[in-house]
Design a protein around this motif. Structure first.
Motif, short mmCIF file in Angstrom:
data_model
loop_
_atom_site.label_atom_id
_atom_site.label_comp_id
_atom_site.label_asym_id
_atom_site.label_seq_id
_atom_site.Cartn_x
_atom_site.Cartn_y
_atom_site.Cartn_z
N GLU A 8 0.79 -1.22 0.00
CA GLU A 8 0.00 0.00 0.00
C GLU A 8 0.83 1.28 0.00
O GLU A 8 0.31 2.34 -0.37
CB GLU A 8 -0.96 0.01 1.21
CG GLU A 8 -2.11 -0.98 1.11
CD GLU A 8 -1.72 -2.41 1.45
OE1 GLU A 8 -2.62 -3.28 1.40
OE2 GLU A 8 -0.54 -2.67 1.74
N ARG A 310 -8.16 -2.72 6.16
CA ARG A 310 -7.15 -1.81 6.70
C ARG A 310 -7.75 -0.55 7.32
O ARG A 310 -7.12 0.50 7.39
CB ARG A 310 -6.12 -1.44 5.64
CG ARG A 310 -6.64 -0.90 4.32
CD ARG A 310 -5.52 -0.73 3.30
NE ARG A 310 -4.48 0.17 3.76
CZ ARG A 310 -4.36 1.44 3.36
NH1 ARG A 310 -5.23 1.94 2.47
NH2 ARG A 310 -3.38 2.18 3.82
N LEU A 311 -9.00 -0.67 7.78
CA LEU A 311 -9.62 0.44 8.49
C LEU A 311 -9.28 0.33 9.97
O LEU A 311 -9.46 -0.72 10.58
CB LEU A 311 -11.13 0.43 8.30
CG LEU A 311 -11.67 0.62 6.87
CD1 LEU A 311 -13.19 0.62 6.88
CD2 LEU A 311 -11.13 1.90 6.25
N GLN A 316 -9.47 5.10 7.25
CA GLN A 316 -8.29 4.67 6.50
C GLN A 316 -7.19 5.72 6.66
O GLN A 316 -7.44 6.91 6.48
CB GLN A 316 -8.65 4.49 5.02
CG GLN A 316 -7.52 3.93 4.17
CD GLN A 316 -8.00 3.42 2.82
OE1 GLN A 316 -8.94 2.63 2.74
NE2 GLN A 316 -7.36 3.88 1.76
N ASP A 318 -3.61 6.96 5.32
CA ASP A 318 -2.67 6.87 4.20
C ASP A 318 -1.65 8.00 4.24
O ASP A 318 -1.24 8.51 3.21
CB ASP A 318 -3.42 6.92 2.87
CG ASP A 318 -4.21 5.64 2.61
OD1 ASP A 318 -3.68 4.55 2.89
OD2 ASP A 318 -5.38 5.73 2.16
#
Length: 322
Positions: A8, A310-311, A316, A318
């Motif tokens: 990611e 991936r919460l 989220q 990033d």
């Protein structure tokens, strides 16, 4: 080498050096080690880098510079974020100065990219760059280009740290490196990490749980703590994944029925029910750091990486260095 990746926090991987040595608990389920000893065992870049064991393929300590890929960054003309050595450690003691010279020369020749370098051995880089002034003329002549006097801003140096002990060992060494971006990958996150315990903090924190065969669960509070610490001091934070274990709140009913948030497959529900039947002796046999929530009724639930998602608390994350 892969232009395009499921990781990611990057755009591409450049596996220019492969091979390693198991160093700490985070290495136990290394996916690169497993691949090098199975599907890629006959590839010229990986052949002979592992040995068989009862637990599967294990790194044998050899490393290899795969020279056919040295010109890959130049051939990628569109700027990318490139994860350097996803299947090895550029800081491994077996990576001699000649290998580092070749890799860094290739990076210098393609300045359009951001190079993300991770190591469990940051002392290798501090030693290399300390010697750089003495070797300037030699390297300039050998490479045919002006060699750098300062670490370029597009070279991001990071440490992999799975718990506080490893963070305390590695971060103070990396903190001495005069790079503009210094970061940590807390994956697999196997314990609480306090980044505020040191005078300086990283520019970026990536955190995530372990996935794949034998994955160990990540306590939700470890991830929350890193998120909150980063917010408190203005450090970019990226939450990569829960991995093969989801927070317990994903399965609310412990009496056979299920209340899934978010929705998961019947296969995962079945895994949850079988996991409920594990005896508490399993926790007693395992590492103390995960024993508290490995037993039935505890804080982590086995689930596929995709289903776990991936919460973190519904959001989220990033974050990237500015």
């Amino acid at each position: 080498m892969s232009d395009g990746t499921h990781i990611e926090w990057t755009d591409a991987t450049w596996n220019i050096v492969n091979g390693c040595t198991v160093l700490s608990p985070g290495c136990t389920n290394c996916y690169a080690m497993r691949l090098a000893g199975t599907r890629l065992r006959h590839h010229p870049s990986r052949e002979g880098l592992t040995q068989a064991s009862n637990a599967g393929p294990v790194w044998n300590g050899q490393v290899r510079l795969y020279e056919p890929l040295l010109d890959q960054p130049r051939r990628w003309t569109r700027p990318r974020m490139i994860f350097v050595c996803a299947h090895g450690d550029l800081g491994h003691p077996g990576v001699d100065d000649r290998m580092l010279d070749a890799v860094f020369a290739a990076m210098l020749s393609a300045p359009q990219h951001i190079y993300q370098i991770l190591t469990k051995r940051p002392e290798r880089f501090t030693a290399y760059f300390a010697e750089l002034p003495r070797r300037q003329s030699e390297l300039a002549c050998a490479s045919g280009m002006d060699w750098f006097t300062e670490i370029p801003a597009n070279w991001w140096f990071g440490i992999s740290a799975e718990d506080q002990k490893r963070y305390d060992q590695r971060w103070p060494v990396l903190a001495q490196l005069p790079a503009q971006v210094r970061w940590i990958s807390a994956e697999p996150l196997l314990g609480h990490i306090d980044i505020l315990a040191h005078a300086t903090q990283p520019n970026w924190v990536v955190a995530g749980g372990e996935s794949g065969p034998g994955a160990r669960p990540m306590h939700p509070d470890w991830a929350r703590s890193l998120r909150d610490q980063c917010a408190a001091v203005g450090v970019a934070f990226l939450f990569k994944q829960w991995g093969s274990w989801a927070p317990h709140e994903a399965v609310a009913n412990e009496h056979g029925g299920v209340d899934i948030v978010p929705p998961v497959s019947f296969k995962s529900v079945d895994r949850w029910r079988r996991w409920e039947s594990f005896s508490t002796s399993r926790a007693a046999r395992d590492d103390e750091s995960i024993g508290e929530f490995l037993a039935p009724g505890a804080l982590a639930v086995p689930m596929s990486k995709k289903e776990a998602g991936r919460l973190l608390d519904g959001a989220q994350h990033d974050g990237m260095p500015s």
